[in-house]
Design a protein around this motif. Structure first.
Motif, mmCIF file in Angstrom:
data_model
loop_
_atom_site.group_PDB
_atom_site.id
_atom_site.type_symbol
_atom_site.label_atom_id
_atom_site.label_comp_id
_atom_site.label_asym_id
_atom_site.label_seq_id
_atom_site.Cartn_x
_atom_site.Cartn_y
_atom_site.Cartn_z
ATOM 1 N N UNK B 176 0.553 -1.224 0.001
ATOM 2 C CA UNK B 176 0.066 0.180 -0.049
ATOM 3 C C UNK B 176 0.764 1.319 -0.063
ATOM 4 N N UNK B 177 1.993 1.107 0.841
ATOM 5 C CA UNK B 177 2.720 2.274 0.900
ATOM 6 C C UNK B 177 4.120 2.469 -0.033
ATOM 7 N N UNK B 178 4.555 1.124 -0.241
ATOM 8 C CA UNK B 178 5.870 1.119 -0.862
ATOM 9 C C UNK B 178 5.741 0.445 -2.035
ATOM 10 N N UNK B 179 6.147 1.251 -3.097
ATOM 11 C CA UNK B 179 6.051 0.735 -4.490
ATOM 12 C C UNK B 179 7.329 0.485 -5.013
ATOM 13 N N UNK B 198 11.769 -9.430 -11.643
ATOM 14 C CA UNK B 198 10.415 -9.253 -11.286
ATOM 15 C C UNK B 198 10.049 -10.234 -10.497
ATOM 16 N N UNK B 199 10.200 -11.597 -10.938
ATOM 17 C CA UNK B 199 9.854 -13.043 -10.521
ATOM 18 C C UNK B 199 10.596 -13.195 -9.074
ATOM 19 N N UNK B 200 11.854 -12.779 -8.917
ATOM 20 C CA UNK B 200 12.484 -12.772 -7.581
ATOM 21 C C UNK B 200 12.021 -11.915 -6.478
ATOM 22 N N UNK B 201 11.709 -10.677 -7.033
ATOM 23 C CA UNK B 201 11.226 -9.806 -6.310
ATOM 24 C C UNK B 201 9.667 -10.379 -5.593
ATOM 25 N N UNK B 202 8.882 -11.019 -6.468
ATOM 26 C CA UNK B 202 7.636 -11.497 -5.988
ATOM 27 C C UNK B 202 7.966 -12.318 -5.172
ATOM 28 N N UNK B 203 8.631 -13.471 -5.711
ATOM 29 C CA UNK B 203 8.864 -14.778 -4.736
ATOM 30 C C UNK B 203 9.556 -14.850 -3.555
ATOM 31 N N UNK B 204 10.887 -14.200 -3.643
ATOM 32 C CA UNK B 204 11.698 -14.221 -2.774
ATOM 33 C C UNK B 204 11.732 -13.032 -1.725
ATOM 34 N N UNK B 205 11.260 -11.793 -2.132
ATOM 35 C CA UNK B 205 11.026 -10.772 -1.233
ATOM 36 C C UNK B 205 9.656 -10.560 -0.853
ATOM 37 N N UNK B 206 8.801 -10.645 -1.651
ATOM 38 C CA UNK B 206 7.405 -10.847 -1.352
ATOM 39 C C UNK B 206 6.971 -9.090 -1.674
ATOM 40 N N UNK B 207 7.628 -8.656 -2.988
ATOM 41 C CA UNK B 207 7.464 -7.374 -3.255
ATOM 42 C C UNK B 207 6.595 -7.572 -4.665
#
Lengths: 384, 297
Positions: B176-179, B198-207
């Motif tokens: 919500x607050x961090x893009x 993009x995939x690593x950010x989503x799967x490993x960091x949860x971003x």
């Protein structure tokens, strides 16, 4: 004047260094390919997990073992491979684990280290461990002596210093001298260190939580007995890097920032007494040859007449002047680079019309890397 | 807003452009650099800013986050007693541990970013920012930097560091607050790497990535038919007319292959892709960033 073939004459190790995004992986692959074409058995090593090297060599993937690139791939490009081209991707963690297995006095100490959480973090995540393991693997392959030449594509570090500094930092960490003093609170050293140290430790506990300290203590205990082996090895790695059989090539782009970084990196190499071979500038806009015929000011008119299309002529002229501005910038930056490095061995690879990401592109880049500087200018003029 | 991507793609320019746009909208904005390269201050022809919040132009501030300074500030905030802090910094063990603990530098750097983003600033006389933009370090090895809090929370199982690492992890993954934006280039491998990132950010960091900026897209100055006419012209010419025709053909060829990469990128990432034009300027300075700030979409 210098080309890559001359720079690497008689060398056994070539280290391509530079900041990220300047085409280091492609350059490493092109150098290895060129030397293999000329009859050597070459292995190119990358630490980049991004599959860049595998992609550019037409391999599905690379592992921690060297794989030979199929010579048939080059035959298709009309190239005869007189030597052999091999490639591998360094797996830092696997290399570190192997190293521990070799250095550990027995299985129990090996397992204690491999199972330690701090070790697991360090072996995969500590800044510098990737770089150190790259050097380690390089050292190992060089000792085995299976290849005539090893080309290392160094990992993109935030700054060049990290890379040169990695073996020292990691060894220092593993030594853990100052920490050990605290791990034995009853020891003589702790009494000497005195009350201040105890307060420091208790404050640290408050901040980081006791677990972290306990894990670290365990880590250093597990490592004790291996420290000397590590130190000795790090020393030999450093000696190899400084050896005259090694050559560092600095890779950069023609914009101001990458040029500044290349200058900085060169200075660090000199300070560290490491053998600098030359500098490769990628994606250079070559200026058009001395213009004959139409004067640049008359160009739009001359083009309009020849094309019979004033609008198109104006766009062609504008595009040309944009391109020339970039070419002038590149020439200016490269002159600055050559002066700073006190070298004439600046190898300029032109900005290709097509994106370089496969063997065809590598072969094209190769022609520039291994040409004399006069030939390079001619080739670029043929393009321009 | 975290701006990430591999080295040499123009992260700083995009981060500053985003900052300029926000500042123009009246938002009090700060661009944080984390690699001590002072690229932002250089872009504004400003003296180095160091670990200070310095206003570059109206509403637009800059800071270069140095991990050692962040560590000092962090410890100071933890320990109100100055003497105790000084003692700590003189202590060899502290300096050793601080330098050697894996990820601690990255952790305190992210901690400072978090501090800058708080409505109620921890730092004395710190004022609230409406937007904090992070010019993240180049992604050499995946997502290491952004993953640090999560990793740390698992190493330090208890204690203040554990709970603070968790706070930072929640801060980074708070969609919500961090893009997050990725900057890419229209070339084969950068496109592949952007999709992987993009995939690593989503799967490993949860971003979740909000947007991908494709930087440096050549304009389509010539049609295919025009390129063919120019090729025919170049055959029979020499000198500057030939060189100009060849430069136009190169431009056409690059613009075309870049558009193929743009299409590939759109297919391969989930986030919306916005292309930014290549600016034919020798060095991209302040005005270059301003031009781009109007094209961010």
């Amino acid at each position: 004047m210098a080309n890559v073939g001359e720079i690497l004459e008689g060398k056994e190790i070539c280290i391509c260094a530079g900041s990220g995004g300047v085409g280091k992986t492609t350059t490493s692959a092109a150098i290895a390919t060129g030397m293999a074409m000329r009859g050597l058995k070459v292995c190119v090593l990358t630490i980049d997990p991004a599959k860049r090297l595998a992609d550019s060599l037409g391999l599905e993937e690379l592992g921690n073992e060297a794989r030979r690139v199929d010579p048939a791939l080059f035959e298709k490009q009309g190239i005869e491979m007189e030597g052999e081209l091999w490639a591998m991707m360094l797996d830092a963690k696997a290399t570190f684990d192997e190293l521990i297995a070799r250095q550990a006095p027995d299985e129990e100490s090996r397992d204690r280290v491999l199972g330690n959480r701090i070790y697991q973090q360090i072996s995969s995540a500590l800044a510098g461990s990737q770089e150190y393991m790259a050097m380690e693997k390089l050292f190992e392959l060089h000792s085995e002596g299976d290849f005539d030449l090893l080309v290392l594509d160094t990992p993109p570090t935030r700054n060049a210093l990290d890379f040169l500094d990695a073996p020292r930092r990691l060894t220092q960490f593993i030594e853990g001298k100052s920490l050990r003093v605290f791990m034995k609170p009853t020891g003589f050293a702790a009494r000497v260190a005195g009350r201040g140290a105890n307060v420091a430790l208790s404050v640290l506990k408050r901040i980081v939580g006791f677990d972290l300290i306990a894990d670290l203590a365990e880590f250093f205990n597990a490592f004790s007995g291996m420290v000397e082996g590590f130190q000795a090895r790090a020393k030999r790695v450093n000696k190899l890097l400084a050896d005259r059989r090694t050559s560092f090539l600095v890779v950069c782009g023609p914009q101001g920032e990458p040029i500044d970084e290349a200058v900085y990196f060169h200075r660090k190499l000199v300070e560290a007494k490491l053998p600098f071979g030359g500098v490769i500038v990628n994606k250079v806009h070559y200026p058009a040859e001395k213009l004959r015929g139409a004067d640049p000011e008359d160009l739009p008119a001359a083009l309009a007449e020849k094309l019979d299309d004033g609008d198109l002529a104006a766009r062609v002229a504008e595009n040309f002047s944009d391109y020339q501005a970039l070419a002038e910038r590149d020439a200016h930056n490269i002159a600055h680079l050559a002066a700073e490095l006190r070298t004439k061995g600046v190898i300029r690879v032109p900005y290709m019309d097509e994106d370089v990401h496969d063997l065809t592109g590598l072969v094209e880049i190769n022609r520039y890397l291994f040409a004399s500087s006069e030939e390079r200018v001619q080739m670029a003029a043929g393009r321009a | 807003m975290i701006v990430t991507g591999k080295g040499g793609v123009g992260k700083t320019t995009v981060a500053v452009a985003l900052g300029m746009r926000a500042a123009a909208e009246g938002k009090r904005t700060i661009v944080c650099e984390v690699a001590a390269q002072e690229n932002t201050s250089r872009m504004f022809d400003h003296a180095q800013v160091g670990f200070h919040e310095v206003e570059m132009e109206e509403n637009l501030w800059s800071i270069s986050i140095d991990p050692d300074e962040s560590m000092r500030e962090y410890v100071l905030l933890q320990l109100k007693v100055r003497a105790m802090r000084d003692m700590l910094f003189r202590s060899r063990i502290f300096n050793y541990l601080a330098a050697a603990t894996p990820g601690l530098k990255e952790l305190v750097t992210i901690g400072k970013i978090w501090e800058l983003a708080q409505a109620d600033r921890k730092v004395k006389s710190g004022r609230k920012y409406d937007l904090v933009i992070v010019d993240a370090p180049a992604t050499g090895h995946g997502v290491g930097f952004l993953q640090t809090p999560r990793t740390f929370a698992s190493i330090a199982r208890v204690g203040p560091i554990h709970s603070q690492a968790q706070t930072l992890d929640r801060f980074i993954t708070d969609h919500v607050n961090t893009g997050t934006a990725i900057v890419a280039l229209p070339e084969e491998m950068p496109v592949n790497e952007t999709a992987a990132l993009e995939q690593d950010l989503r799967d490993e960091v949860g971003v979740a990535v909000d947007r991908v900026y494709l930087n440096g897209l050549y304009p389509e100055r010539f049609s295919k038919e025009e390129a063919e006419r120019l090729a025919a012209l170049a055959e029979g010419e020499e000198g500057s007319t030939r060189a100009a025709a060849r430069a136009a053909i190169s431009e056409h060829s690059r613009a075309r292959s870049q558009r193929a990469q743009l299409a590939r990128l759109r297919r391969r990432v989930e986030a919306p892709v916005k292309s930014l034009p290549f600016l034919f300027e020798p060095e991209l300075g302040r005005e270059g960033a301003r031009t781009l700030s109007k094209r961010l979409g």
